[in-house]
Design an enzyme around this catalytic site. Structure first.
Site, PDB file in Angstrom:
ATOM      1  N   THR A 176       2.311  -2.648   6.515  1.00 37.93           N
ATOM      2  CA  THR A 176       1.334  -1.590   6.745  1.00 37.93           C
ATOM      3  C   THR A 176       0.250  -2.071   7.705  1.00 37.93           C
ATOM      4  OG1 THR A 176       1.749  -0.729   4.523  1.00 37.93           O
ATOM      5  CG2 THR A 176      -0.264  -0.020   5.602  1.00 37.93           C
ATOM      6  N   ALA A 193       0.802  -1.216   0.000  1.00 36.97           N
ATOM      7  CA  ALA A 193       0.000   0.000   0.000  1.00 36.97           C
ATOM      8  C   ALA A 193       0.840   1.273   0.000  1.00 36.97           C
ATOM      9  CB  ALA A 193      -0.933  -0.004   1.201  1.00 36.97           C
ATOM     10  N   SER A 217       4.408   1.035  -1.167  1.00 35.92           N
ATOM     11  CA  SER A 217       5.429   0.886  -2.201  1.00 35.92           C
ATOM     12  C   SER A 217       5.201  -0.417  -2.951  1.00 35.92           C
ATOM     13  CB  SER A 217       6.846   0.910  -1.613  1.00 35.92           C
ATOM     14  OG  SER A 217       7.086  -0.253  -0.852  1.00 35.92           O
ATOM     15  N   GLY A 218       5.705  -0.445  -4.170  1.00 27.72           N
ATOM     16  CA  GLY A 218       5.665  -1.659  -4.970  1.00 27.72           C
ATOM     17  C   GLY A 218       7.064  -2.020  -5.412  1.00 27.72           C
ATOM     18  N   ARG A 219       7.284  -3.295  -5.672  1.00 23.60           N
ATOM     19  CA  ARG A 219       8.600  -3.717  -6.129  1.00 23.60           C
ATOM     20  C   ARG A 219       8.479  -4.867  -7.123  1.00 23.60           C
ATOM     21  NH1 ARG A 219       7.547  -2.941  -1.322  1.00 23.60           N
ATOM     22  NH2 ARG A 219       6.336  -4.712  -0.660  1.00 23.60           N
ATOM     23  N   GLY A 249       8.289  -6.287   6.463  1.00 21.07           N
ATOM     24  CA  GLY A 249       9.103  -5.127   6.818  1.00 21.07           C
ATOM     25  C   GLY A 249       9.329  -4.975   8.301  1.00 21.07           C
ATOM     26  N   ASP A 299      -0.906 -10.795  -0.487  1.00 17.27           N
ATOM     27  CA  ASP A 299       0.502 -10.729  -0.089  1.00 17.27           C
ATOM     28  C   ASP A 299       0.767 -11.465   1.225  1.00 17.27           C
ATOM     29  OD1 ASP A 299      -0.769  -8.820   1.503  1.00 17.27           O
ATOM     30  OD2 ASP A 299       0.403  -7.132   0.763  1.00 17.27           O
ATOM     31  N   THR A 300      -0.218 -11.476   2.130  1.00 18.53           N
ATOM     32  CA  THR A 300      -0.014 -12.225   3.370  1.00 18.53           C
ATOM     33  C   THR A 300       0.067 -13.720   3.093  1.00 18.53           C
ATOM     34  OG1 THR A 300      -1.215 -10.538   4.591  1.00 18.53           O
ATOM     35  CG2 THR A 300      -0.902 -12.643   5.688  1.00 18.53           C
ATOM     36  N   ASN A 353      -6.518  -9.346  11.552  1.00 18.76           N
ATOM     37  CA  ASN A 353      -5.897  -8.109  11.079  1.00 18.76           C
ATOM     38  C   ASN A 353      -5.692  -7.173  12.262  1.00 18.76           C
ATOM     39  OD1 ASN A 353      -6.670  -9.230   8.541  1.00 18.76           O
ATOM     40  ND2 ASN A 353      -6.642  -7.189   7.669  1.00 18.76           N
TER      41      ASN A 353
END
Length: 495
Positions: free
Chosen positions: A263, A17, A19-21, A411, A241-242, A300
């Site tokens: 995030t 949410a 950044s993207g890579r 992260g 992504d999780t 969450n």
């Protein structure tokens, strides 16, 4: 049968949410090497009718990164994961009708309560097993039904599926992400026809479900598509992504809990079947699909969003601060649990002046009010560690899982203070890393689908543990955690 391969090189597109890579990952039986090719900033944009994602910009950034990767050698596959619940709405010819709304937009305010009155929270949970969050896809769809674009809407695609559609022309719904929508039957593993009918949503909205590792198609030629990418296989991964991050938890055995810390923080355990009890519903736990028919039983919890929003608030105010590493170093010197707040308070969900909200929550709870940025940072981290403690313990109790170790990936695994506080709060070891777990899980699923010999989750996790060994944190004695947890419990218990 797929012929075993020694090694593949894939593009793991991991969208967050903020950044993207695009990551290059080489995967073999004894090899798991990740290289960042392209990174770009991301964030919700204030449009004329709410917070939206600039999905066409994201698409261009993805194409740029994957093209750069392909320019430097063989590319065997592309897989995309992202955050959950947000989606694009397409018309009958496949054109996007509106930039996807962000789950943090206020347009869904009050809709969950309306649906609960219509169907009942217990009935919703018995079908979907999903945590009651105000921004779940089902509530976003109801909000969209009241918008001017609704008469033209033909199909819904979650964000990774939308980007995959733009690459291949094939519209599908990957199962792990579909399970986050609150329109997926947790027992049957299919779209819930009962809910779709009850909510008067057209069945055409919901594309066919596919499992992680399905070959969706190949990159098709188009005006923005570099010619070198045409024909490259596009594979579904665990596209929430999780779900991808949990694939790459370097765990041994089954007595572990995980925290995917970004995030958001996703706190839970891995199970063979959903837990759909009344106790689980009241605790607001969710059952989401994982790789190989596993269930991610989790909750969450607020995450590094609180830090990111605080830093942004101070930046805009022109505060001369040392940056996050310096703030964390100073915060580590402060007393533990001085100020205890509930970081799961819904008032902390929207963007804005997070430090002021945190100070207000502290005052409301009768706690010492953090007055400096360092004190605010420490309050956030102490609060996250306490939330992790509560939810790890709940996950174990509700699922009957004996938890001996907690893995933090994402992260947050690089935040040494948060990891140590989590070990202190739980009183058991914490293993931190890998930070890029979602990209690694993405790549591992692609590699298996392409023929690398990785037969099950245990084999994938063993490879992660050997190539990306985690950092170990042991709990420290006499931190005062029990008294702090009791103070938090007083805040959570209605008078």
């Amino acid at each position: 049968m797929t012929t075993p391969l020694e090694r593949v090189r894939v593009a793991a597109v991991d969208l967050g949410a903020t950044s993207g890579r695009v990551m290059s990952c080489e995967v073999g039986r004894d090899r798991l090497e990740l290289t960042e090719i392209h990174r770009f900033a991301n964030g919700a944009h204030a449009g004329p009718d709410g917070l939206v994602w600039q999905i066409r910009k994201i698409h261009r950034e993805v194409l740029q990164g994957v093209s750069e990767l392909a320019d430097h050698g063989r590319l065997d596959g592309i897989g995309i994961d992202s955050w959950a619940v947000d989606h694009g709405l397409l018309d009958a010819v496949g054109s996007l009708l509106h930039d996807p709304w962000s789950h943090r937009d206020s347009r869904t305010d009050g809709i969950a309560e309306r649906i609960s009155r219509q169907i009942g929270e217990d009935e919703l949970y018995s079908i979907t097993g999903l945590q009651q969050l105000p921004f779940n896809t089902v509530y976003q769809l109801i909000a969209s039904r009241e918008s001017e674009i609704w008469p033209q809407v033909d199909r819904m695609l979650l964000l990774p599926d939308l980007l995959g559609y733009w690459l291949t022309g094939v519209a599908v719904a990957e199962r792990t992400n579909a399970s986050t929508t609150q329109l997926y039957d947790a027992r049957e593993g299919e779209w819930s026809q009962k809910l779709i009918t009850a909510l008067e949503l057209p069945e055409r909205l919901f594309p066919p479900l596919v499992d992680p590792g399905t070959r969706i198609g190949t990159v098709q030629a188009g005006p923005q598509v570099p010619t070198g990418l045409v024909g490259t296989p596009v594979l579904s991964v665990a596209s929430h992504d999780t779900a991808s991050a949990v694939v790459a938890v370097p765990a041994q055995g089954t007595d572990f809990a995980y925290i995917s810390s970004g995030t958001w923080s996703l706190v839970g355990v891995e199970l063979p079947a959903p837990v759909l009890t009344e106790q689980a519903r009241r605790a607001d736990f969710t059952n989401e699909a994982g790789l190989d028919d596993s269930i991610r039983f989790l909750r969450n919890v607020s995450g590094l969003w609180l830090l990111a929003q605080s830093l942004e608030t101070w930046r805009r105010a022109g505060r001369g601060l040392p940056g996050l590493p310096g703030l964390l170093a100073q915060a580590a010197l402060l007393p533990a649990w001085r100020t205890v707040i509930d970081v799961e308070d819904p008032r902390l969900i929207p963007p804005g002046d997070m430090p002021s909200r945190i100070m207000a929550l502290a005052a409301e709870a009768g706690e010492p009010v953090p007055e400096t940025p360092v004190e605010v940072v420490r309050t956030i981290l102490d609060g996250l560690a306490l939330a992790y403690r509560r939810n790890v313990c709940l996950a174990g109790d509700l699922s009957g899982t004996e938890i001996g170790v907690v893995h933090i990936v994402g992260g947050g695994s690089q935040n040494t203070l948060l990891c140590q506080l989590t070990a202190d709060a739980l009183g058991i070891p914490v293993l931190a890393g890998p930070a890029e777990a979602a990209a690694l899980g993405n790549a591992l699923v692609q590699a298996r689908a392409l023929g690398v010999e990785l037969p099950d989750l245990a084999a994938m996790r063993d490879l992660v543990a050997r190539t990306h060994p985690p950092q170990r944190y042991l709990p420290r004695p006499d931190t005062g955690i029990d008294a702090a947890a009791a103070r938090l419990q007083l805040q959570l218990t209605p008078a």
